[in-house]
Motif scaffolding. Structure first.
Motif, PDB file in Angstrom:
ATOM      1  N   ARG A 209      -5.913  -7.189  -5.414  1.00 56.20           N
ATOM      2  CA  ARG A 209      -5.176  -8.029  -4.459  1.00 56.20           C
ATOM      3  C   ARG A 209      -5.473  -9.467  -4.872  1.00 56.20           C
ATOM      4  NH1 ARG A 209      -1.495  -6.974  -0.640  1.00 56.20           N
ATOM      5  NH2 ARG A 209      -2.645  -5.225   0.220  1.00 56.20           N
TER       6      ARG A 209
ATOM      7  N   LEU B 165       0.013  -7.764  -4.705  1.00 57.18           N
ATOM      8  CA  LEU B 165      -0.809  -6.734  -5.328  1.00 57.18           C
ATOM      9  C   LEU B 165      -0.441  -6.691  -6.815  1.00 57.18           C
ATOM     10  CD1 LEU B 165      -2.768  -4.837  -3.848  1.00 57.18           C
ATOM     11  CD2 LEU B 165      -1.030  -3.060  -4.033  1.00 57.18           C
TER      12      LEU B 165
ATOM     13  N   ASN C 259       1.000   4.452  -2.580  1.00 58.48           N
ATOM     14  CA  ASN C 259       0.957   5.847  -2.140  1.00 58.48           C
ATOM     15  C   ASN C 259       2.131   6.637  -2.690  1.00 58.48           C
ATOM     16  OD1 ASN C 259      -1.390   5.709  -0.703  1.00 58.48           O
ATOM     17  ND2 ASN C 259      -0.388   5.037   1.188  1.00 58.48           N
TER      18      ASN C 259
ATOM     19  N   LEU D 156      -4.224   3.126   3.165  1.00 58.08           N
ATOM     20  CA  LEU D 156      -3.630   2.483   4.333  1.00 58.08           C
ATOM     21  C   LEU D 156      -3.588   0.980   4.177  1.00 58.08           C
ATOM     22  CD1 LEU D 156      -5.152   4.455   7.335  1.00 58.08           C
ATOM     23  CD2 LEU D 156      -2.796   4.507   6.503  1.00 58.08           C
ATOM     24  N   ASN D 157      -4.683   0.436   3.726  1.00 60.53           N
ATOM     25  CA  ASN D 157      -4.792  -1.007   3.630  1.00 60.53           C
ATOM     26  C   ASN D 157      -5.702  -1.324   2.456  1.00 60.53           C
ATOM     27  OD1 ASN D 157      -4.604  -3.697   4.264  1.00 60.53           O
ATOM     28  ND2 ASN D 157      -6.375  -3.612   5.645  1.00 60.53           N
ATOM     29  N   PHE D 158      -5.300  -2.332   1.688  1.00 64.72           N
ATOM     30  CA  PHE D 158      -6.137  -2.695   0.557  1.00 64.72           C
ATOM     31  C   PHE D 158      -6.121  -4.202   0.385  1.00 64.72           C
ATOM     32  CE2 PHE D 158      -6.166  -3.714  -4.042  1.00 64.72           C
ATOM     33  CZ  PHE D 158      -7.495  -3.437  -4.265  1.00 64.72           C
ATOM     34  N   THR D 159      -7.286  -4.800   0.552  1.00 62.89           N
ATOM     35  CA  THR D 159      -7.457  -6.213   0.197  1.00 62.89           C
ATOM     36  C   THR D 159      -8.695  -6.269  -0.673  1.00 62.89           C
ATOM     37  OG1 THR D 159      -8.895  -6.715   2.047  1.00 62.89           O
ATOM     38  CG2 THR D 159      -6.531  -6.945   2.431  1.00 62.89           C
TER      39      THR D 159
ATOM     40  N   GLU E  66       0.831  -1.205   0.000  1.00 67.79           N
ATOM     41  CA  GLU E  66       0.000   0.000   0.000  1.00 67.79           C
ATOM     42  C   GLU E  66       0.861   1.250   0.000  1.00 67.79           C
ATOM     43  OE1 GLU E  66      -0.644  -2.553   2.001  1.00 67.79           O
ATOM     44  OE2 GLU E  66      -2.777  -3.066   1.775  1.00 67.79           O
TER      45      GLU E  66
END
Lengths: 395, 94
Positions: A41, A47, A27, B47-50, A23
């Motif tokens: 994902r 990813l 960014n 912040l977070n990715f699933t 992540e």
């Protein structure tokens, strides 16, 4: 948002990032202004995303700052397609070979069809076409013009009255009209024979009917020559009078022959320029040099290229420059008179039916005016003067 | 304390002058199309990715989107477009 379709041309890669800080990697990338799309994902810690090929150096920088590994899954878009095409150049080559084959085949002659001709005329036509180079498998634009073929066929084959040449797609169609006219249907309705014009009768060949006039009689137009009423006078029988009455008739002709005539003739020297015309632009291909004769006539023929049945804006153009010469023909008076007699006779013969015969021609008057010889000629002609006139019933 | 004063002043401005709040107060603007798309402006990072959960940083707190088969169609420094089946959107305030 950026337009996505431009990426197709510039090329993009699918990137697989694995590790902890994926992540953060994203960014970092977007902060640097790298456009990233289709982020998925696929498994925990892995990813997959797409990005421009040009931004790969930025990706490397971003990767160094984060704890993750990056591999490229595949590339798509312009540069990669070209790379693949080069690798599979056989297909590309095959595709173009196919196009060229179709193109060549659609410009070939695939058939020659002769319609409504008797077998021997058809044979003559095919032989003549062979001589002109019109055969199956020849390229159309190298052959003669349709009009030219028509003219040459008409000139060379005598039995043709008219031949229509039509190029439909890849086939030449020849529509033939032969000279032999159908045999005249004999009329069996009762008729008289009357004189077509005034004449002195010289010969009579009566097949049927009762002759009214005799040899050396002078007859006027419309006079009864052979009657269709035979038998006893109080009980006549009607028959079709048939026969030939040859009579002497007279014609007067006036001809003018100039003593001095200008001609322009071709002396046979010619050169051809070949070019390919695209739209209005013509690109010379062969034959660049200017002719070394001063006076010439330019003849242009052009034949369009075809792709299947579609005419393309490209055509083959041939310019023939024929050398021209000016000639002056001068006659003396005697020659001019001779020529004038010849001309007059020829034009009279053209008018007369085939069985007519010119027996004599006398010059009535002869003069020279404005450099021209003017002749009046009187002709004596033996011709068939009989013409049928139906007998109207009840007369 | 100073920040609080700033916030108050802004709130006053918005109230009196009728200005859009997302511009003045750095709030996220969220547009959803059914359950299919969600479009979030004014975020501060991922912040977070699933594929079932996305957590975004905001100026104040976080935004949590839950659902299934998430794909980020586009992401820009302040915008994100998410595709998938969205079940819930919630704010997390520390």
């Amino acid at each position: 948002m950026k337009n996505q379709w431009t990426n197709l041309y510039t090329g993009f890669v699918e990137v697989k990032a694995s590790g902890k800080g994926t992540e953060r990697l994203i960014n970092e990338l977007i902060r640097q202004g790298v456009s990233v799309w289709d982020i998925r994902r696929t498994a925990p810690g892995i990813l997959v995303f797409c990005m421009d090929v040009k931004e790969i150096s930025n990706l490397r920088k971003a990767v160094r700052k984060n704890e993750c590994k990056v591999t490229f899954v595949k590339g798509s878009g312009g540069p990669f397609i070209i790379k693949r095409l080069i690798k599979n150049s056989g297909f590309v080559f095959g595709f173009f070979a196919f196009l060229i084959t179709i193109f060549v085949l659609s410009n070939m002659v695939w058939g020659i069809e002769v319609h409504e001709a008797s077998p021997d005329t058809e044979h003559a036509i095919r032989k003549e076409l062979d001589k002109m180079g019109i055969k199956k498998g020849k390229l159309q634009f190298l052959l003669l013009d349709v009009d030219e073929i028509q003219k040459q066929l008409g000139d060379k084959i005598d039995v043709l009255t008219w031949v229509g040449v039509d190029l439909k797609g890849t086939t030449y169609h020849f529509q033939v009209v032969e000279k032999e006219t159908p045999e005249e249907v004999k009329t069996y309705s009762p008729q008289h024979l009357v004189a077509k014009k005034k004449a002195i009768i010289k010969k009579m060949l009566v097949e049927k009917g009762k002759p009214i006039v005799s040899i050396n009689d002078y007859v006027t137009k419309g006079q009864l020559l052979v009657s269709g009423l035979i038998g006893k006078e109080d009980k006549p029988q009607m028959v079709p009078a048939i026969g030939k009455i040859m009579g002497e008739t007279w014609y007067k002709a006036t001809v003018e022959v100039p003593l001095k005539t200008h001609f322009s003739v071709f002396n046979g020297d010619e050169s051809t320029r070949h070019s390919i015309a695209i739209g209005g632009l013509s690109i010379p291909v062969w034959g660049f040099k200017n002719p070394d004769y001063p006076d010439y006539v330019t003849e242009t023929t052009s034949a369009p290229f075809y792709f299947l049945q579609w005419k393309m804006p490209i055509s083959y153009k041939a310019q023939t420059l024929r050398s021209k010469e000016e000639l002056i023909r001068e006659y003396t008076k005697n020659e001019a008179v001779k020529e004038a007699r010849k001309m007059a006779k020829a034009s009279l013969e053209k008018e007369l039916p085939e069985d007519a015969e010119i027996i004599s021609g006398k010059i009535l008057h002869e003069s020279i005016e404005n450099g021209k010889v003017i002749l009046s000629i009187h002709y004596q002609v033996i011709e068939n003067i009989a013409i049928g006139q139906p007998i109207i019933q009840g007369d | 304390m100073a920040q609080k004063w700033g916030q108050r002043f802004r709130r006053l401005l918005v109230k009196t002058m009728d200005l859009p709040q997302d511009v003045m107060m750095d709030l996220p603007r969220i547009t959803m199309i059914g359950q299919l798309h969600i479009y979030i402006e004014n975020h501060r990072g991922l912040l977070n990715f699933t594929d079932t959960e996305v957590r975004l940083l905001l100026k104040n707190g976080q935004l949590l989107v839950k659902g299934r088969s998430f794909v980020i169609k586009t992401i820009l420094p302040e915008e994100i477009m998410l595709e998938g089946k969205i079940d819930q959107v919630s704010y997390i305030n520390e």
